[in-house]
Design a protein around this motif. Structure first.
Motif, short mmCIF file in Angstrom:
data_model
loop_
_atom_site.label_atom_id
_atom_site.label_comp_id
_atom_site.label_asym_id
_atom_site.label_seq_id
_atom_site.Cartn_x
_atom_site.Cartn_y
_atom_site.Cartn_z
N LYS A 1 0.83 -1.21 0.00
CA LYS A 1 0.00 0.00 0.00
C LYS A 1 0.86 1.26 0.00
O LYS A 1 0.54 2.25 -0.65
N LYS A 2 1.98 1.22 0.74
CA LYS A 2 2.88 2.37 0.76
C LYS A 2 3.47 2.62 -0.63
O LYS A 2 3.55 3.75 -1.09
N ARG A 3 3.87 1.55 -1.29
CA ARG A 3 4.44 1.68 -2.64
C ARG A 3 3.39 2.20 -3.62
O ARG A 3 3.68 3.04 -4.48
N LEU A 4 2.20 1.69 -3.50
CA LEU A 4 1.10 2.11 -4.36
C LEU A 4 0.81 3.60 -4.15
O LEU A 4 0.65 4.36 -5.12
N LEU B 1 2.88 5.89 -2.92
CA LEU B 1 4.04 6.63 -3.42
C LEU B 1 4.00 6.74 -4.94
O LEU B 1 4.29 7.81 -5.50
N THR B 2 3.65 5.66 -5.60
CA THR B 2 3.56 5.65 -7.06
C THR B 2 2.47 6.62 -7.52
O THR B 2 2.66 7.37 -8.48
N LEU B 3 1.35 6.59 -6.82
CA LEU B 3 0.25 7.49 -7.16
C LEU B 3 0.66 8.95 -6.98
O LEU B 3 0.43 9.78 -7.87
N PHE B 4 1.30 9.28 -5.87
CA PHE B 4 1.78 10.65 -5.64
C PHE B 4 2.80 11.07 -6.69
O PHE B 4 2.79 12.20 -7.17
N ALA B 5 3.69 10.16 -7.05
CA ALA B 5 4.71 10.45 -8.07
C ALA B 5 4.05 10.72 -9.43
O ALA B 5 4.44 11.65 -10.15
#
Length: 194
Positions: free
Chosen positions: A5-8, A10-14
Protein backbone atom coordinates in the motif's frame (compact mmCIF):
# COMPACT_ATOMS: atom_id res chain seq x y z
CA UNK A 1 -0.08 0.15 6.33
CA UNK A 2 1.43 -2.67 4.33
CA UNK A 3 4.53 -2.26 2.20
CA UNK A 4 2.43 -2.79 -0.96
CA UNK A 5 0.00 0.00 0.00
CA UNK A 6 2.88 2.37 0.76
CA UNK A 7 4.44 1.68 -2.64
CA UNK A 8 1.10 2.11 -4.36
CA UNK A 9 0.52 5.42 -2.57
CA UNK A 10 4.04 6.63 -3.42
CA UNK A 11 3.56 5.65 -7.06
CA UNK A 12 0.25 7.49 -7.16
CA UNK A 13 1.78 10.65 -5.64
CA UNK A 14 4.71 10.45 -8.07
CA UNK A 15 2.35 10.09 -11.05
CA UNK A 16 0.14 13.00 -9.95
CA UNK A 17 3.20 15.14 -9.16
CA UNK A 18 4.71 14.39 -12.57
CA UNK A 19 1.46 15.27 -14.33
CA UNK A 20 1.15 18.57 -12.46
CA UNK A 21 4.81 19.46 -13.14
CA UNK A 22 4.49 18.61 -16.84
CA UNK A 23 1.31 20.74 -17.07
CA UNK A 24 3.11 23.68 -15.45
CA UNK A 25 6.08 23.32 -17.83
CA UNK A 26 3.73 23.21 -20.82
CA UNK A 27 1.89 26.34 -19.63
CA UNK A 28 5.17 28.18 -18.99
CA UNK A 29 6.41 27.28 -22.48
CA UNK A 30 3.21 28.71 -23.96
CA UNK A 31 3.49 31.91 -21.93
CA UNK A 32 6.89 32.66 -23.47
CA UNK A 33 6.10 34.55 -26.68
CA UNK A 34 8.40 33.97 -29.66
CA UNK A 35 8.01 37.21 -31.62
CA UNK A 36 9.53 37.58 -35.06
CA UNK A 37 8.64 38.39 -38.66
CA UNK A 38 6.79 35.72 -40.60
CA UNK A 39 4.92 35.39 -43.89
CA UNK A 40 1.54 34.74 -42.29
CA UNK A 41 -0.24 34.54 -38.94
CA UNK A 42 -2.47 31.62 -38.01
CA UNK A 43 -5.11 32.58 -35.46
CA UNK A 44 -6.92 29.54 -34.14
CA UNK A 45 -10.65 29.53 -33.62
CA UNK A 46 -12.66 29.16 -30.46
CA UNK A 47 -16.26 29.52 -29.38
CA UNK A 48 -18.58 32.03 -31.00
CA UNK A 49 -21.39 33.19 -28.70
CA UNK A 50 -25.04 32.51 -29.62
CA UNK A 51 -25.25 36.24 -30.50
CA UNK A 52 -22.67 35.67 -33.27
CA UNK A 53 -19.93 37.60 -31.48
CA UNK A 54 -16.55 36.05 -30.61
CA UNK A 55 -16.32 34.66 -27.06
CA UNK A 56 -14.02 36.60 -24.72
CA UNK A 57 -11.30 33.97 -25.31
CA UNK A 58 -11.58 34.24 -29.10
CA UNK A 59 -11.75 38.03 -28.97
CA UNK A 60 -8.51 38.06 -26.96
CA UNK A 61 -6.81 36.00 -29.69
CA UNK A 62 -8.16 38.30 -32.40
CA UNK A 63 -7.11 41.46 -30.53
CA UNK A 64 -3.60 40.02 -30.16
CA UNK A 65 -3.57 39.27 -33.90
CA UNK A 66 -4.64 42.84 -34.74
CA UNK A 67 -1.93 44.24 -32.45
CA UNK A 68 0.78 42.09 -34.02
CA UNK A 69 -0.45 42.77 -37.57
CA UNK A 70 -0.41 46.53 -36.95
CA UNK A 71 3.15 46.19 -35.57
CA UNK A 72 4.18 44.69 -38.92
CA UNK A 73 5.11 41.17 -37.82
CA UNK A 74 3.22 39.52 -40.72
CA UNK A 75 1.38 40.69 -43.89
CA UNK A 76 -1.25 37.92 -44.03
CA UNK A 77 -3.62 36.33 -41.49
CA UNK A 78 -5.23 32.89 -41.69
CA UNK A 79 -8.47 32.76 -39.69
CA UNK A 80 -8.90 29.06 -38.94
CA UNK A 81 -11.96 27.54 -37.33
CA UNK A 82 -14.90 25.25 -37.90
CA UNK A 83 -18.64 25.30 -37.64
CA UNK A 84 -19.45 25.62 -33.95
CA UNK A 85 -22.47 24.11 -32.23
CA UNK A 86 -23.93 27.64 -32.10
CA UNK A 87 -24.21 27.48 -35.90
CA UNK A 88 -21.57 30.02 -36.85
CA UNK A 89 -18.55 29.54 -39.11
CA UNK A 90 -15.77 30.59 -36.70
CA UNK A 91 -13.44 31.60 -39.55
CA UNK A 92 -16.02 34.01 -41.01
CA UNK A 93 -16.77 35.56 -37.61
CA UNK A 94 -13.02 35.92 -37.04
CA UNK A 95 -12.48 37.52 -40.46
CA UNK A 96 -15.27 40.00 -39.87
CA UNK A 97 -13.89 40.93 -36.45
CA UNK A 98 -10.34 41.35 -37.77
CA UNK A 99 -11.55 43.46 -40.71
CA UNK A 100 -13.65 45.65 -38.39
CA UNK A 101 -10.55 46.27 -36.27
CA UNK A 102 -8.13 47.31 -38.99
CA UNK A 103 -6.82 44.23 -40.80
CA UNK A 104 -7.62 44.65 -44.52
CA UNK A 105 -10.09 41.97 -45.60
CA UNK A 106 -7.99 41.11 -48.67
CA UNK A 107 -5.15 40.18 -46.26
CA UNK A 108 -7.28 37.62 -44.39
CA UNK A 109 -7.34 34.03 -45.64
CA UNK A 110 -10.18 31.77 -44.50
CA UNK A 111 -9.86 28.19 -43.31
CA UNK A 112 -13.39 27.10 -42.43
CA UNK A 113 -12.26 23.46 -42.14
CA UNK A 114 -10.05 24.05 -39.09
CA UNK A 115 -12.18 22.00 -36.72
CA UNK A 116 -9.13 20.78 -34.78
CA UNK A 117 -5.58 21.97 -34.25
CA UNK A 118 -4.42 19.08 -36.45
CA UNK A 119 -6.72 20.15 -39.31
CA UNK A 120 -5.69 23.80 -38.94
CA UNK A 121 -2.02 22.81 -39.21
CA UNK A 122 -2.61 20.62 -42.27
CA UNK A 123 -4.75 23.33 -43.95
CA UNK A 124 -2.13 25.97 -43.16
CA UNK A 125 0.52 23.88 -44.91
CA UNK A 126 -1.66 23.79 -48.04
CA UNK A 127 -2.25 27.55 -47.91
CA UNK A 128 1.49 28.17 -47.53
CA UNK A 129 2.20 26.03 -50.59
CA UNK A 130 -0.51 27.72 -52.67
CA UNK A 131 0.74 31.20 -51.74
CA UNK A 132 4.45 30.20 -51.82
CA UNK A 133 4.93 31.21 -48.21
CA UNK A 134 7.10 29.49 -45.59
CA UNK A 135 6.81 30.91 -42.09
CA UNK A 136 3.90 31.01 -39.64
CA UNK A 137 3.10 33.04 -36.54
CA UNK A 138 0.55 31.07 -34.48
CA UNK A 139 -1.76 32.85 -32.03
CA UNK A 140 -3.82 31.01 -29.43
CA UNK A 141 -4.18 30.62 -25.65
CA UNK A 142 -0.89 30.11 -23.81
CA UNK A 143 -1.62 26.49 -22.87
CA UNK A 144 -2.50 25.69 -26.52
CA UNK A 145 0.66 27.17 -28.05
CA UNK A 146 2.98 24.15 -27.52
CA UNK A 147 0.56 21.71 -29.21
CA UNK A 148 -0.14 24.22 -32.00
CA UNK A 149 3.57 24.61 -32.68
CA UNK A 150 4.02 20.84 -32.58
CA UNK A 151 1.18 20.31 -35.06
CA UNK A 152 2.65 22.87 -37.47
CA UNK A 153 6.15 21.40 -37.16
CA UNK A 154 4.93 17.82 -37.59
CA UNK A 155 2.97 18.97 -40.68
CA UNK A 156 6.24 20.11 -42.25
CA UNK A 157 6.42 23.81 -41.41
CA UNK A 158 9.86 24.68 -40.10
CA UNK A 159 9.76 28.37 -39.24
CA UNK A 160 7.20 29.01 -36.50
CA UNK A 161 6.71 31.97 -34.18
CA UNK A 162 4.02 32.30 -31.53
CA UNK A 163 2.23 34.56 -29.08
CA UNK A 164 -0.71 34.33 -26.75
CA UNK A 165 -3.00 37.05 -25.44
CA UNK A 166 -2.82 38.06 -21.79
CA UNK A 167 -6.19 36.47 -21.14
CA UNK A 168 -6.79 34.05 -18.29
CA UNK A 169 -9.99 32.47 -17.00
CA UNK A 170 -11.01 29.89 -14.43
CA UNK A 171 -11.52 27.37 -17.24
CA UNK A 172 -7.71 27.32 -17.72
CA UNK A 173 -7.49 25.07 -14.65
CA UNK A 174 -9.24 22.42 -16.73
CA UNK A 175 -7.87 23.34 -20.16
CA UNK A 176 -4.15 23.30 -19.30
CA UNK A 177 -4.07 19.71 -17.92
CA UNK A 178 -6.27 18.55 -20.82
CA UNK A 179 -3.82 20.20 -23.22
CA UNK A 180 -0.97 18.10 -21.83
CA UNK A 181 -2.84 14.96 -22.90
CA UNK A 182 -3.45 16.52 -26.31
CA UNK A 183 0.22 17.36 -26.68
CA UNK A 184 1.29 13.76 -26.01
CA UNK A 185 -1.36 12.43 -28.39
CA UNK A 186 0.12 14.68 -31.13
CA UNK A 187 3.58 13.32 -30.40
CA UNK A 188 2.25 9.86 -31.24
CA UNK A 189 0.00 10.90 -34.13
CA UNK A 190 0.93 10.38 -37.76
CA UNK A 191 1.07 13.65 -39.72
CA UNK A 192 0.72 13.85 -43.49
CA UNK A 193 3.20 16.28 -45.01
CA UNK A 194 1.60 15.83 -48.46
Amino acid sequence: MTRFKKRLLLTLFAAVGSFVLATLLLALAGLRDDIGKTDVALVLGSKVEPSGKPSARLQARLDETVKLYMAGWFPWVIASGGLGKEGYDEAVVMRDYLAAHGVPQDRILLDSQGNTTFESAQNTLQILREKRLKSVFVISQYFHIPRSRLALKRSGIEEIRSASPGYFELRDLYSAPRELLGYFSYLLRSFDKK
